[in-house]
Write an enzyme that holds these catalytic residues in place. Structure first.
Site, PDB file in Angstrom:
ATOM      1  N   ASP A 115     -22.049 -35.292 -53.403  1.00  0.00           N
ATOM      2  CA  ASP A 115     -21.923 -33.891 -53.798  1.00  0.00           C
ATOM      3  C   ASP A 115     -20.834 -33.306 -52.905  1.00  0.00           C
ATOM      4  O   ASP A 115     -20.972 -33.309 -51.685  1.00  0.00           O
ATOM      5  CB  ASP A 115     -23.278 -33.203 -53.564  1.00  0.00           C
ATOM      6  CG  ASP A 115     -23.251 -31.717 -53.847  1.00  0.00           C
ATOM      7  OD1 ASP A 115     -22.208 -31.075 -53.607  1.00  0.00           O
ATOM      8  OD2 ASP A 115     -24.272 -31.181 -54.287  1.00  0.00           O
ATOM      9  N   LYS A 120     -35.208 -29.040 -52.423  1.00  0.00           N
ATOM     10  CA  LYS A 120     -34.894 -28.782 -51.009  1.00  0.00           C
ATOM     11  C   LYS A 120     -36.139 -28.583 -50.137  1.00  0.00           C
ATOM     12  O   LYS A 120     -36.348 -27.519 -49.551  1.00  0.00           O
ATOM     13  CB  LYS A 120     -33.930 -27.595 -50.904  1.00  0.00           C
ATOM     14  CG  LYS A 120     -32.660 -27.869 -51.708  1.00  0.00           C
ATOM     15  CD  LYS A 120     -31.545 -26.891 -51.511  1.00  0.00           C
ATOM     16  CE  LYS A 120     -30.323 -27.336 -52.306  1.00  0.00           C
ATOM     17  NZ  LYS A 120     -29.923 -26.505 -53.423  1.00  0.00           N
ATOM     18  N   ASP A 161     -20.068 -30.689 -59.448  1.00  0.00           N
ATOM     19  CA  ASP A 161     -19.560 -30.918 -58.092  1.00  0.00           C
ATOM     20  C   ASP A 161     -19.936 -32.298 -57.563  1.00  0.00           C
ATOM     21  O   ASP A 161     -19.903 -32.532 -56.363  1.00  0.00           O
ATOM     22  CB  ASP A 161     -20.070 -29.826 -57.134  1.00  0.00           C
ATOM     23  CG  ASP A 161     -21.586 -29.808 -57.013  1.00  0.00           C
ATOM     24  OD1 ASP A 161     -22.270 -30.412 -57.867  1.00  0.00           O
ATOM     25  OD2 ASP A 161     -22.092 -29.197 -56.047  1.00  0.00           O
TER      26      ASP A 161
END
Ligand code: GDD
Ligand code: MG
Length: 326
Positions: free
Chosen positions: A218, A158, A107
């Site tokens: 992304d 993250k 992606d």
């Protein structure tokens, strides 16, 4: 060299568009995103690719056939249930065993110099090399601190924004040696970001990373998917899908029917779209067969295949699934 392309995620952040297709087939400049990935590989002489699929795998058939027609050797692996970003690589072991591989998050839209990445990897005799890119807010990504030579010293997926040690993030493109396959258990759900990379760091196994210049995005959220399309129109992302990029460019498929006084401003308009008199489409992406009726306005939105917008309707900042009616 072979490229393994991870393309088996559910694309949840792009629902409802991904209820009916994997995100990798959503359009960038009227072309399925994955074709941009294959185009980058092709430009760097990589003509053998393995698609690592799971969710809605059969949707890739057309792309695979057209890639093969362009001279690609294509393979497909399938996970009954997604095995995670490392489990998927292990599942493709037969294609990754016999030499250094490129691995792509499927992606990611980018124009980086793959040769430079591979050169860096070979210079360091790394077991794996991660391409890094700077972002303003690293909290949505894998954050990757390194030492001065590029050796990875941590991998934090993250983190909270204030806890990120650097703004250089994992761009989702790797060069990997077959030896990493021995560090992923077969048949188990395994994550590159939470398991494989942190374990390579902990064991000082030779994981490196390097930032490179280039376009990178992304496309996995509506804002980024729209942004990537606008970047293709403006020329910030360069693609031969847009003949005359520039600040006011649009891309309208030849089969679209645009009424004479309808307006298309900085937008991508797909196959079979119909815009009626007075309709205005601005900074938006229209998938095939969308209809925008008389006097309706569509702004900053992504409209799925066959969406119908009624007369005088106003659509702004929306992501609409296939065949929705407004
Ligand atoms: N085959 C397969 N199996 N593919 C998968 C699976 C799986 O179980 N899970 C995810 N993928 C694919 C997705 O379809 C996507 O193409 C790619 O792997 C990355 O997954 P995302 O779900 O998009 O991850 P992310 O964007 O939240 O984070 C990843 O990408 C960031 C860069 O864009 C991580 O790798 C981050 O560390 C990284 O910064
Ligand atoms: Mg992603």
């Amino acid at each position: 060299m072979r490229a393994l392309i991870l393309a088996g995620g559910f694309g949840t952040r792009l629902r409802p568009l991904t209820h009916t297709r994997p995100k990798h087939l959503l359009p960038i400049a009227n072309r399925p995103h994955i074709e941009h990935v294959l185009g980058l590989l092709h430009r760097h002489g990589v003509t053998e690719a393995v698609l690592l699929t799971s969710y809605l795998a059969e949707a890739f058939e057309e792309t695979i056939a057209s890639a093969q027609a362009r001279g690609f050797t294509m393979h497909v692996t399938h996970e009954e249930e997604p095995l995670g970003t490392a489990g998927a690589i292990k599942n493709a072991e037969e294609f990754a065993r016999d030499g250094t591989c490129l691995v792509f998050n499927g992606d990611v839209l980018t124009d980086i110099d793959l040769g430079a990445l591979i050169g860096f990897h070979r210079d360091r005799e790394a077991i794996g090399t991660i391409y890094l890119t700077p972002v303003d807010d690293p909290s949505a990504f894998g954050v990757v601190p390194t030492d001065d030579d590029g050796r990875v010293t941590g991998f934090i997926e993250k983190p909270a924004r204030q806890e990120a040690p650097t703004n250089l993030i994992n761009a989702g493109i790797y060069v990997l040696e077959p030896a990493i396959l021995d560090r992923i258990p077969p048949g188990e759900v395994w994550s590159s970001e939470h398991q494989l990379f942190p374990s390579l760091v902990a064991e000082e196994a030779g994981l490196f990373a390097t930032p490179l210049e280039g376009y990178w995005k992304d496309i996995g959220t509506p804002g980024n998917l729209l942004g990537a399309n606008l970047d293709a129109l403006s020329g910030e992302y360069q693609t031969d899908a847009v003949a005359g990029p520039g600040p006011h460019a649009s891309l309208v498929d030849a089969s679209a029917e645009i009424a004479e006084d309808a307006q298309v401003i900085s937008s991508c308009v797909g196959r079979g779209v119909r815009l009626f008199p007075g309709a205005v489409v601005k900074r938006s992406v229209l998938l095939p067969d969308v209809t925008v009726a008389q006097g309706a306005r569509v702004t900053a939105s992504i409209l799925g295949q066959g969406v119908g917008v009624a007369e005088e309707a106003i659509v702004e900042d929306e992501t609409l699934g296939d065949r929705e009616r407004v």
